[in-house]
Scaffold this motif. Sequence first.
Motif, PDB file in Angstrom:
ATOM      1  N   ARG A 144      61.539  52.108  46.909  1.00  0.00           N
ATOM      2  CA  ARG A 144      61.017  51.921  45.544  1.00  0.00           C
ATOM      3  C   ARG A 144      59.498  51.786  45.528  1.00  0.00           C
ATOM      4  NH1 ARG A 144      64.651  50.043  41.698  1.00  0.00           N
ATOM      5  NH2 ARG A 144      63.038  50.764  40.259  1.00  0.00           N
ATOM      6  N   GLU A 145      58.906  52.378  44.499  1.00  0.00           N
ATOM      7  CA  GLU A 145      57.458  52.246  44.291  1.00  0.00           C
ATOM      8  C   GLU A 145      57.196  50.850  43.691  1.00  0.00           C
ATOM      9  OE1 GLU A 145      56.241  55.209  41.436  1.00  0.00           O
ATOM     10  OE2 GLU A 145      54.184  54.429  41.357  1.00  0.00           O
ATOM     11  N   ILE A 146      56.165  50.161  44.178  1.00  0.00           N
ATOM     12  CA  ILE A 146      55.908  48.789  43.693  1.00  0.00           C
ATOM     13  C   ILE A 146      54.506  48.690  43.092  1.00  0.00           C
ATOM     14  CG2 ILE A 146      55.745  46.342  44.344  1.00  0.00           C
ATOM     15  CD1 ILE A 146      57.636  46.916  46.668  1.00  0.00           C
ATOM     16  N   TYR A 147      54.453  48.045  41.928  1.00  0.00           N
ATOM     17  CA  TYR A 147      53.165  47.843  41.256  1.00  0.00           C
ATOM     18  C   TYR A 147      52.993  46.340  41.016  1.00  0.00           C
ATOM     19  CZ  TYR A 147      49.338  48.838  37.983  1.00  0.00           C
ATOM     20  OH  TYR A 147      48.118  48.925  37.376  1.00  0.00           O
ATOM     21  N   MET A 148      51.862  45.786  41.456  1.00  0.00           N
ATOM     22  CA  MET A 148      51.654  44.339  41.284  1.00  0.00           C
ATOM     23  C   MET A 148      50.571  44.070  40.253  1.00  0.00           C
ATOM     24  SD  MET A 148      51.954  42.301  44.877  1.00  0.00           S
ATOM     25  CE  MET A 148      51.882  40.675  44.123  1.00  0.00           C
ATOM     26  N   VAL A 149      50.824  43.093  39.393  1.00  0.00           N
ATOM     27  CA  VAL A 149      49.816  42.684  38.409  1.00  0.00           C
ATOM     28  C   VAL A 149      49.760  41.156  38.374  1.00  0.00           C
ATOM     29  CG1 VAL A 149      50.335  44.718  37.005  1.00  0.00           C
ATOM     30  CG2 VAL A 149      51.402  42.567  36.407  1.00  0.00           C
ATOM     31  N   ALA A 155      47.637  41.023  45.699  1.00  0.00           N
ATOM     32  CA  ALA A 155      48.343  42.271  46.019  1.00  0.00           C
ATOM     33  C   ALA A 155      47.879  42.824  47.378  1.00  0.00           C
ATOM     34  CB  ALA A 155      48.102  43.299  44.915  1.00  0.00           C
ATOM     35  N   HIS A 156      46.596  42.753  47.624  1.00  0.00           N
ATOM     36  CA  HIS A 156      46.041  43.243  48.890  1.00  0.00           C
ATOM     37  C   HIS A 156      46.637  42.451  50.057  1.00  0.00           C
ATOM     38  CE1 HIS A 156      43.039  43.984  52.009  1.00  0.00           C
ATOM     39  NE2 HIS A 156      42.729  45.064  51.348  1.00  0.00           N
ATOM     40  N   TYR A 157      46.704  41.134  49.885  1.00  0.00           N
ATOM     41  CA  TYR A 157      47.263  40.259  50.927  1.00  0.00           C
ATOM     42  C   TYR A 157      48.752  40.563  51.152  1.00  0.00           C
ATOM     43  CZ  TYR A 157      49.073  35.984  53.036  1.00  0.00           C
ATOM     44  OH  TYR A 157      49.721  35.098  53.855  1.00  0.00           O
ATOM     45  N   VAL A 158      49.477  40.740  50.053  1.00  0.00           N
ATOM     46  CA  VAL A 158      50.921  41.005  50.156  1.00  0.00           C
ATOM     47  C   VAL A 158      51.170  42.354  50.837  1.00  0.00           C
ATOM     48  CG1 VAL A 158      53.005  41.477  48.794  1.00  0.00           C
ATOM     49  CG2 VAL A 158      51.535  39.553  48.195  1.00  0.00           C
ATOM     50  N   ARG A 164      54.159  46.984  53.132  1.00  0.00           N
ATOM     51  CA  ARG A 164      54.603  47.930  52.096  1.00  0.00           C
ATOM     52  C   ARG A 164      53.403  48.588  51.428  1.00  0.00           C
ATOM     53  NH1 ARG A 164      59.887  47.018  50.234  1.00  0.00           N
ATOM     54  NH2 ARG A 164      59.487  48.802  48.885  1.00  0.00           N
ATOM     55  N   ARG A 165      53.617  49.820  50.963  1.00  0.00           N
ATOM     56  CA  ARG A 165      52.539  50.501  50.257  1.00  0.00           C
ATOM     57  C   ARG A 165      52.629  50.096  48.782  1.00  0.00           C
ATOM     58  NH1 ARG A 165      50.442  54.855  48.395  1.00  0.00           N
ATOM     59  NH2 ARG A 165      52.431  55.618  47.601  1.00  0.00           N
ATOM     60  N   LEU A 166      51.618  49.364  48.322  1.00  0.00           N
ATOM     61  CA  LEU A 166      51.657  48.886  46.938  1.00  0.00           C
ATOM     62  C   LEU A 166      50.490  49.484  46.176  1.00  0.00           C
ATOM     63  CD1 LEU A 166      51.837  45.007  47.518  1.00  0.00           C
ATOM     64  CD2 LEU A 166      53.744  46.587  47.388  1.00  0.00           C
ATOM     65  N   THR A 167      50.624  49.546  44.865  1.00  0.00           N
ATOM     66  CA  THR A 167      49.452  49.773  44.027  1.00  0.00           C
ATOM     67  C   THR A 167      49.367  48.578  43.097  1.00  0.00           C
ATOM     68  OG1 THR A 167      50.804  51.127  42.578  1.00  0.00           O
ATOM     69  CG2 THR A 167      49.371  52.300  44.118  1.00  0.00           C
ATOM     70  N   TRP A 168      48.190  48.374  42.490  1.00  0.00           N
ATOM     71  CA  TRP A 168      48.030  47.148  41.703  1.00  0.00           C
ATOM     72  C   TRP A 168      46.997  47.282  40.602  1.00  0.00           C
ATOM     73  CZ3 TRP A 168      47.291  46.851  47.204  1.00  0.00           C
ATOM     74  CH2 TRP A 168      45.963  46.981  47.628  1.00  0.00           C
ATOM     75  N   TRP A 169      47.079  46.355  39.667  1.00  0.00           N
ATOM     76  CA  TRP A 169      46.107  46.201  38.577  1.00  0.00           C
ATOM     77  C   TRP A 169      44.861  45.552  39.157  1.00  0.00           C
ATOM     78  CZ3 TRP A 169      45.800  48.101  33.843  1.00  0.00           C
ATOM     79  CH2 TRP A 169      44.920  47.511  32.928  1.00  0.00           C
ATOM     80  N   ASP A 170      43.693  45.890  38.559  1.00  0.00           N
ATOM     81  CA  ASP A 170      42.442  45.443  39.176  1.00  0.00           C
ATOM     82  C   ASP A 170      41.960  44.083  38.632  1.00  0.00           C
ATOM     83  OD1 ASP A 170      40.329  45.798  40.937  1.00  0.00           O
ATOM     84  OD2 ASP A 170      39.079  46.764  39.420  1.00  0.00           O
ATOM     85  N   GLY A 171      42.857  43.133  38.486  1.00  0.00           N
ATOM     86  CA  GLY A 171      42.440  41.816  37.998  1.00  0.00           C
ATOM     87  C   GLY A 171      42.067  40.896  39.157  1.00  0.00           C
ATOM     88  N   TYR A 172      41.417  39.788  38.824  1.00  0.00           N
ATOM     89  CA  TYR A 172      41.028  38.829  39.866  1.00  0.00           C
ATOM     90  C   TYR A 172      40.715  37.484  39.213  1.00  0.00           C
ATOM     91  CZ  TYR A 172      36.420  39.850  38.060  1.00  0.00           C
ATOM     92  OH  TYR A 172      35.377  40.002  37.201  1.00  0.00           O
ATOM     93  N   CYS A 173      40.701  36.452  40.027  1.00  0.00           N
ATOM     94  CA  CYS A 173      40.339  35.119  39.533  1.00  0.00           C
ATOM     95  C   CYS A 173      38.830  34.943  39.703  1.00  0.00           C
ATOM     96  CB  CYS A 173      41.099  34.058  40.325  1.00  0.00           C
ATOM     97  SG  CYS A 173      40.329  32.429  40.155  1.00  0.00           S
TER      98      CYS A 173
END
Length: 308
Positions: A144-149, A155-158, A164-173
């Motif tokens: 399955r394709e995974i997208y983290m937000v 997401a980078h750490y995970v 796993r190959r993940l893509t993610w939203w570009d948010g940050y604290c």
Amino acid sequence: MKEQARLKGEIRRLLRERNAVMLAHNYQRDEIQEIADITGDSLGLSQEAAKCEAEVIVFCGVHFMAESAAILSPDKTVLLPRLEAGCPMADMITADDLRAYRAAHPGAVVVTYVNSSAEVKALSDICCTSGNAVNVVRSIPDEREIYMVPDRNLAHYVAKMSGRRLTWWDGYCPTHERLTIEATVRARAAHPGAVLVVHPECPPEVVEMADAVLSTSGMCSYCRRSEAKEFLVGTELGILYRLRKENPGKTFFLASRALICPNMKLTTLEDVRDSLVSLSPVVTVPPAIREKALSALEAMLRVPRDVS
Ligand code: 13P
Ligand code: SF4
């Protein structure tokens, strides 16, 4: 000081009269943590609140945390003493943003960090916390394709930990983003023997340097169990209160003076008192959103602790 003691007494009396429980996140001001019934991390607090008998929850934290409490405890009144205490990272993705992503990628599994609005959770397949994100991702079938937000650093750490190959939203604290590599190198040089513990919201190059990468509650247990005597702490200032209280023989240094979340510092004792007197502001989640957000949270709670 006398005024503080009087306010604390007043709050404890109001809590009894209102059949209320006071929750404080690990980043709250010292005096708030000191009188709270329960201190903890974002999700742990809401789970504790759902288990207790109180009719009212006064949540000393930020908006998404009070929403999680409202999702898990629909029959309780959830108060957030300062309604404007938000989380800039949670606000970096809107429901419309996620709807647009889902329309373009109908096959992706959306994994949403609990630092997000109820509306965004409602559009997600499964939630995660900073403590269980790696396990949550490992529980998803390989194909399955995974997208983290919304947090790119988590997401980078995970991705690194799960392989796993993940893509993610570009948010940050914005608070954790201020812990730069330069500041971390300086702090290490100043305290060469100290164990460096950081939150996964920190930038990847800082996470790379750490001895341990943990949620706020994870950090508390790790430092309690560790035999080390000195720790460099890469997360928000407020956690030092609990770390120092629980470990009188150990020394804790904040990795950078910039690690202060203004939203977490908004709530004062006066605000808590006023909120208990007026029973406001109340945080609610509309039933249709609540139901869907709850199923994403429940999917997370079903993930076993150790998935390899
Ligand atoms: P925890 O869930 O680890 O307490 O983190 C909450 C948070 O806001 C981190 O910035
Ligand atoms: Fe949000 Fe960061 Fe503040 Fe946590 S520390 S509440 S993630 S802005």
